[in-house]
Design a protein around this motif. Structure first.
Motif, PDB file in Angstrom:
ATOM      1  N   VAL A 217      -5.415   1.169   8.681  1.00  0.00           N
ATOM      2  CA  VAL A 217      -5.500  -0.050   7.933  1.00  0.00           C
ATOM      3  C   VAL A 217      -5.559  -1.557   9.139  1.00  0.00           C
ATOM      4  O   VAL A 217      -6.527  -2.361   8.220  1.00  0.00           O
TER       5      VAL A 217
ATOM      6  N   THR B 286     -10.979  -6.755   1.804  1.00  0.00           N
ATOM      7  CA  THR B 286     -10.507  -5.836   2.395  1.00  0.00           C
ATOM      8  C   THR B 286      -9.938  -4.573   1.691  1.00  0.00           C
ATOM      9  O   THR B 286      -9.824  -3.074   1.680  1.00  0.00           O
TER      10      THR B 286
ATOM     11  N   VAL C 108      -5.048   6.445   2.973  1.00  0.00           N
ATOM     12  CA  VAL C 108      -4.512   5.042   1.262  1.00  0.00           C
ATOM     13  C   VAL C 108      -3.944   5.729   0.181  1.00  0.00           C
ATOM     14  O   VAL C 108      -5.314   5.683  -0.331  1.00  0.00           O
TER      15      VAL C 108
ATOM     16  N   LEU D  19       0.842  -1.333   0.172  1.00  0.00           N
ATOM     17  CA  LEU D  19      -0.220   0.080  -0.041  1.00  0.00           C
ATOM     18  C   LEU D  19       0.915   1.457   0.197  1.00  0.00           C
ATOM     19  O   LEU D  19       1.381   1.317   0.616  1.00  0.00           O
TER      20      LEU D  19
ATOM     21  N   LEU E 253      -9.901  -0.164   2.031  1.00  0.00           N
ATOM     22  CA  LEU E 253      -8.454   0.589   2.592  1.00  0.00           C
ATOM     23  C   LEU E 253      -8.681   1.690   1.308  1.00  0.00           C
ATOM     24  O   LEU E 253      -8.414   2.339   1.604  1.00  0.00           O
TER      25      LEU E 253
ATOM     26  N   VAL F 109      -9.379  -2.049   9.663  1.00  0.00           N
ATOM     27  CA  VAL F 109     -10.157  -2.844   7.988  1.00  0.00           C
ATOM     28  C   VAL F 109      -9.493  -3.825   7.841  1.00  0.00           C
ATOM     29  O   VAL F 109     -10.704  -4.834   7.570  1.00  0.00           O
TER      30      VAL F 109
END
Length: 430
Positions: A368, A408, A418, A356, A412, A371
Motif C-alpha cells: 500500500v 492512488t 486490497v 481500506l 490500490l 502505491v
C-alpha cells in the motif's frame, strides 16, 4: 421625513418564507416607512393554490395570475419566493422590463442563470438583490459585495446547509446512523419529504456558485462546482474523525489558486479539527468562514433557514431596493471583471483520510505504501486493526493534489491484497 405616496410591492409565493414576509411587512409597517422614507404597501400576493395561503391576508390581495401582477405597471419592487427555474425566471425578467426592482431568495436560478439576470437588471436600470439566497438570515453576501469590496478574498469555507449539518451533528453527538438522523430531521421539519437537494449537496453547490462569483469577481456556474453529498458517510467515518480530534461537516469551499490565476468551488463532506470554529456549529445552524488579505479571518454565524430568519434577509433587501426607488440610485450589480477561470477538481490540494479493507498478512502495508509513493502522495499516519485474516487500514496523507489521490485509489483497487476502499474523506481547516 416620510413621503405620502406608498411604494407598491408584489409578493410571488406565500409559503413558509413568503407568509412571514407578508406578516412582517404589516406588523413593522411604521418602522419600514421610517427607514425607507415612504410607506410600503403590499399590492398583491401571487400563489398557485389560494386555499393553502398561509397567514391572514385580505382576500383581495391574493391572485393566481403572477404574470398579471408583475405586469401591472405600478409595482415598484417584486419579491420572488416561489423558487425553481420557471416561471421564476420569466417573472423576474418581466419585472425588470416593467421597471421594478427584484428581491429573490432563489439560489437555484441565480446559480444557473445569474449572469443573464444581472444583464437584464442592468439593461433596465433595475435592482437585483438576493441576500436570502445563501445562509438565510446571516448577513453574508452584502459584506462580501460591499464591506470587502476593497479587499482580496482568498477563501470562503462554510456550512451552508442546515439539514445536512443537523444530520451529521446527530450522527456525531448521539451515535445515530445516517438513516435514523435523516428520519429525525424530517420529523422536525429540517428535511423535505424528498431530501435529495440537501443530502446530495445540490443546495450547497448552488450557494457555493453564488459565493464564488461574489468573492472572486468571476462567473462561477452550478456546473463548475464539484459536488458530493453525505449519503455515504458512515458511523465508522464519524468515529474515525473523532479519533483524529475532528468532526465531519458538509463544507462548501471556494478558493483562489495560490498563483491567483484561477478559482475552484467544491462541496463535499470533510473532517475538520475540533479546534476550528466551524466544528462547533451544531444542529441546523450555518456558518461561513471568510479569509481575506487585509481583513484576515472573519466568521458569519446564525440560522441558515426557516421562515422568520429568511424573511429578515428578504426585508433587508426590500428596504435597500425601496430606498433606491426613492433616491433614484441603484444597488451593486454583477462584478465579474476578474473573469478568473474555474480550475478542475484535480488541482485542489488537501489532506485525505482513506479507509481500506485488506488482507491481514505480512507485506500488505508495504504494498500500500508503495502505491502511495508511486503517485507522489506522502503518508502522514497509518492505523491498522485486524482479525481472522482481515484488516482495516486507515491512512491519513499529507497535502496532495486531488488528481494524485484519485490515481492512488485506482491503483490500490488493483491490488489483490486490497479487498475494498471503504471510504475516502478529505481533511480540511487545518
Amino acid at each position: 421625513m416620510v413621503r405620502s405616496r406608498p411604494l407598491k410591492v408584489a409578493l410571488l409565493g406565500c409559503g413558509v418564507v413568503g407568509s412571514q414576509v407578508a406578516r412582517l411587512m404589516t406588523t413593522h409597517a411604521d418602522d419600514l416607512a421610517a427607514r425607507i422614507g415612504a410607506p410600503v404597501e403590499l399590492a398583491g400576493v401571487a400563489v398557485r393554490r389560494p386555499a393553502k395561503v398561509r397567514g391572514d391576508l385580505p382576500p383581495g390581495l391574493v391572485t393566481t395570475d403572477a404574470a398579471g401582477l408583475v405586469g401591472r405597471g405600478d409595482i415598484d419592487v417584486v419579491v420572488e419566493l416561489i423558487g425553481g427555474i420557471e416561471p421564476a425566471r420569466s417573472l423576474i425578467t418581466a419585472a425588470f422590463e416593467n421597471g421594478a426592482g427584484v428581491v429573490t431568495a432563489n439560489k437555484a436560478l441565480l446559480a444557473q442563470d445569474g449572469p443573464t439576470l444581472h444583464a437584464a437588471a442592468a439593461a433596465h436600470g433595475a435592482d437585483l438583490y438576493f441576500e436570502a439566497s445563501v445562509a438565510g438570515a446571516i448577513p453574508l453576501l452584502r459584506p462580501l459585495r460591499e464591506s470587502l469590496a476593497g479587499d482580496t478574498v482568498n477563501r470562503v469555507l462554510g456550512i451552508v446547509n442546515g439539514t445536512t449539518n443537523f444530520i451529521l451533528d446527530r450522527m456525531d453527538s448521539t451515535g445515530a446512523s445516517y438513516g435514523d438522523a435523516l428520519e429525525e430531521a424530517t420529523a422536525l421539519g429540517y428535511a423535505e419529504a424528498d431530501p435529495t437537494a440537501d443530502v446530495e449537496g445540490f443546495d450547497a453547490a448552488a450557494k457555493a456558485a453564488i459565493l464564488s462569483g461574489i468573492a472572486f469577481h468571476s462567473r462561477v456556474a452550478l456546473d463548475d462546482v464539484h459536488r458530493e453529498g453525505i449519503t455515504e458517510v458512515t458511523a465508522a467515518d464519524i468515529a474515525s474523525a473523532r479519533r483524529m480530534g475532528c468532526t465531519v461537516k458538509l463544507l462548501a469551499i471556494c478558493e483562489r489558486a495560490q498563483d491567483g490565476r484561477s478559482v475552484t468551488a467544491r462541496v463535499h463532506p470533510a473532517m475538520i479539527p475540533l479546534t476550528h470554529p466551524l466544528a462547533s456549529v451544531r444542529e441546523a445552524y450555518n456558518a461561513v468562514f471568510v479569509e481575506a488579505e487585509a481583513a484576515g479571518q472573519l466568521m458569519f454565524y446564525g440560522p441558515g433557514a426557516g421562515g422568520v430568519p429568511t424573511a429578515s434577509a428578504v426585508l433587508g433587501d426590500l428596504v435597500a431596493a425601496c430606498r433606491n426607488k426613492i433616491g433614484g440610485g441603484r444597488g451593486p450589480g454583477e462584478s465579474a471583471y476578474a473573469a478568473l477561470p474555474v480550475g478542475p477538481m484535480g488541482e485542489v490540494v488537501t489532506r485525505y483520510h482513506i479507509s481500506l479493507d485488506v488482507s491481514d498478512k505480512p507485506g500488505v502495508l508495504a504494498q500500500v505504501a508503495t502505491v502511495f509513493a508511486g503517485q507522489g502522495v506522502s503518508i502522514d499516519t497509518v492505523r491498522q486493526t485486524g482479525k481472522d485474516g482481515e484488516a482495516q487500514l486507515v491512512v491519513v496523507t499529507h497535502r496532495a493534489p486531488d488528481a494524485a489521490l484519485v490515481a492512488t485509489v485506482e491503483a490500490l483497487r488493483r491490488l489483490d491484497s486490497v479487498h475494498g476502499v471503504a471510504s475516502i474523506m478529505r481533511v480540511e481547516g487545518e
